[in-house]
Write a protein that holds these residues in place. Structure first.
Motif, PDB file in Angstrom:
ATOM      1  N   VAL A 136     -10.088  -3.394  -6.005  1.00 53.56           N
ATOM      2  CA  VAL A 136     -10.306  -3.237  -4.552  1.00 53.56           C
ATOM      3  C   VAL A 136      -9.003  -3.512  -3.793  1.00 53.56           C
ATOM      4  O   VAL A 136      -8.666  -2.798  -2.832  1.00 53.56           O
ATOM      5  CB  VAL A 136     -11.428  -4.175  -4.056  1.00 53.56           C
ATOM      6  N   GLN A 137      -8.255  -4.519  -4.215  1.00 54.23           N
ATOM      7  CA  GLN A 137      -6.962  -4.783  -3.572  1.00 54.23           C
ATOM      8  C   GLN A 137      -6.027  -3.586  -3.744  1.00 54.23           C
ATOM      9  O   GLN A 137      -5.359  -3.157  -2.789  1.00 54.23           O
ATOM     10  CB  GLN A 137      -6.317  -6.037  -4.190  1.00 54.23           C
ATOM     11  N   ALA A 138      -5.979  -3.058  -4.967  1.00 54.00           N
ATOM     12  CA  ALA A 138      -5.097  -1.907  -5.221  1.00 54.00           C
ATOM     13  C   ALA A 138      -5.509  -0.704  -4.380  1.00 54.00           C
ATOM     14  O   ALA A 138      -4.649   0.022  -3.855  1.00 54.00           O
ATOM     15  CB  ALA A 138      -5.136  -1.565  -6.710  1.00 54.00           C
ATOM     16  N   ALA A 139      -6.813  -0.509  -4.208  1.00 55.43           N
ATOM     17  CA  ALA A 139      -7.280   0.634  -3.412  1.00 55.43           C
ATOM     18  C   ALA A 139      -6.930   0.451  -1.935  1.00 55.43           C
ATOM     19  O   ALA A 139      -6.583   1.429  -1.254  1.00 55.43           O
ATOM     20  CB  ALA A 139      -8.796   0.784  -3.583  1.00 55.43           C
ATOM     21  N   PHE A 140      -7.013  -0.776  -1.438  1.00 59.63           N
ATOM     22  CA  PHE A 140      -6.620  -1.017  -0.044  1.00 59.63           C
ATOM     23  C   PHE A 140      -5.137  -0.710   0.156  1.00 59.63           C
ATOM     24  O   PHE A 140      -4.745  -0.163   1.194  1.00 59.63           O
ATOM     25  CB  PHE A 140      -6.918  -2.476   0.358  1.00 59.63           C
ATOM     26  N   VAL A 141      -4.317  -1.056  -0.822  1.00 61.46           N
ATOM     27  CA  VAL A 141      -2.887  -0.742  -0.731  1.00 61.46           C
ATOM     28  C   VAL A 141      -2.685   0.770  -0.772  1.00 61.46           C
ATOM     29  O   VAL A 141      -1.950   1.345   0.050  1.00 61.46           O
ATOM     30  CB  VAL A 141      -2.107  -1.442  -1.856  1.00 61.46           C
ATOM     31  N   ALA A 142      -3.325   1.428  -1.739  1.00 62.91           N
ATOM     32  CA  ALA A 142      -3.135   2.873  -1.910  1.00 62.91           C
ATOM     33  C   ALA A 142      -3.605   3.659  -0.690  1.00 62.91           C
ATOM     34  O   ALA A 142      -2.987   4.649  -0.302  1.00 62.91           O
ATOM     35  CB  ALA A 142      -3.875   3.342  -3.160  1.00 62.91           C
TER      36      ALA A 142
END
Length: 218
Positions: A136-142
């Motif tokens: 979820v953190q990676a998706a928020f960044v992406a």
């Protein structure tokens, strides 16, 4: 019947005048001055003793002494140095303070710390695995799912908890059939399930897209 002595002396005039001046100045009769002074000083309070508490946060034990009235949010931020969870409204309305307790999302500003001894608490600091971001953190960044970022820790913790609720088959108000089990994670489902988290920058479209992406990873 004894005759009443109505003679007015100089001492009586002075005493009466002083009492009248005091009444006009304070609004209280002379006899109430001491009581009024006590009320102005306020009630006598006794400090509440801090009590020892132990918490398991992000897989680490923490021991601390706290006033039993301390909220979980204040314990995390002010006493344990875990400042990732943010204090927004402090009334459980914005979701900036969301953390996971035993896997379920809660508003930590509405919960007393003492209630959570023995619980497994996860804050935003505990989601990543070392340098490996949580999906979820990676998706928020992406997806650039944040602007000022103040609400982001709460948004991410809430999304992690929400995806687990979907996986467990919990319905929402947007579910067409509450008995259907695991719901298809349409955008309206995501918006409804995340409605307790407010973004003042209005980054909602990117947040929804990020959660949709992350749902395929977790």
């Amino acid at each position: 019947m004894a005759e009443t002595d109505y003679r007015i002396t100089r001492r009586a005039v002075l005493e009466g005048g002083a009492a009248t001046c005091l009444f006009l100045a304070s609004g209280l009769p002379v006899g109430a001055q001491d009581a009024g002074a006590t009320m102005a000083a306020g009630p006598v309070t006794t400090p509440i003793a801090r009590i020892p508490m132990t918490f398991r946060i992000n897989a680490t034990e923490h021991a601390v002494k706290l006033d039993p009235r301390t909220t979980l949010l204040d314990a995390l931020r002010n006493h344990l140095g875990l400042t990732g969870s943010k204090k927004g409204c402090d009334h459980g309305q914005c979701g900036a303070c969301t953390v996971l307790v035993n896997g379920r999302r809660i508003n930590s500003c509405l919960s007393l710390a003492v209630q959570h001894e023995g619980d497994e608490i996860t804050t935003i600091e505990g989601l990543a695995d070392g340098d490996q971001l949580h999906p979820v953190q990676a998706a928020f960044v992406a997806r650039d799912g944040f602007q000022c970022g103040y609400c982001t820790p709460g948004q991410i913790c809430s999304a992690v908890g929400m995806l687990e609720e979907v996986r467990a088959g919990w319905p929402s108000h947007a579910s067409a059939d509450v008995a259907a089990g695991a719901a298809a994670l349409r955008d309206e489902e995501i918006r409804e399930r995340m409605s307790g988290n407010i973004c003042r920058c209005a980054a909602y479209p990117n947040i929804v897209a990020a959660i949709r992406d992350a749902s395929e990873e977790v």
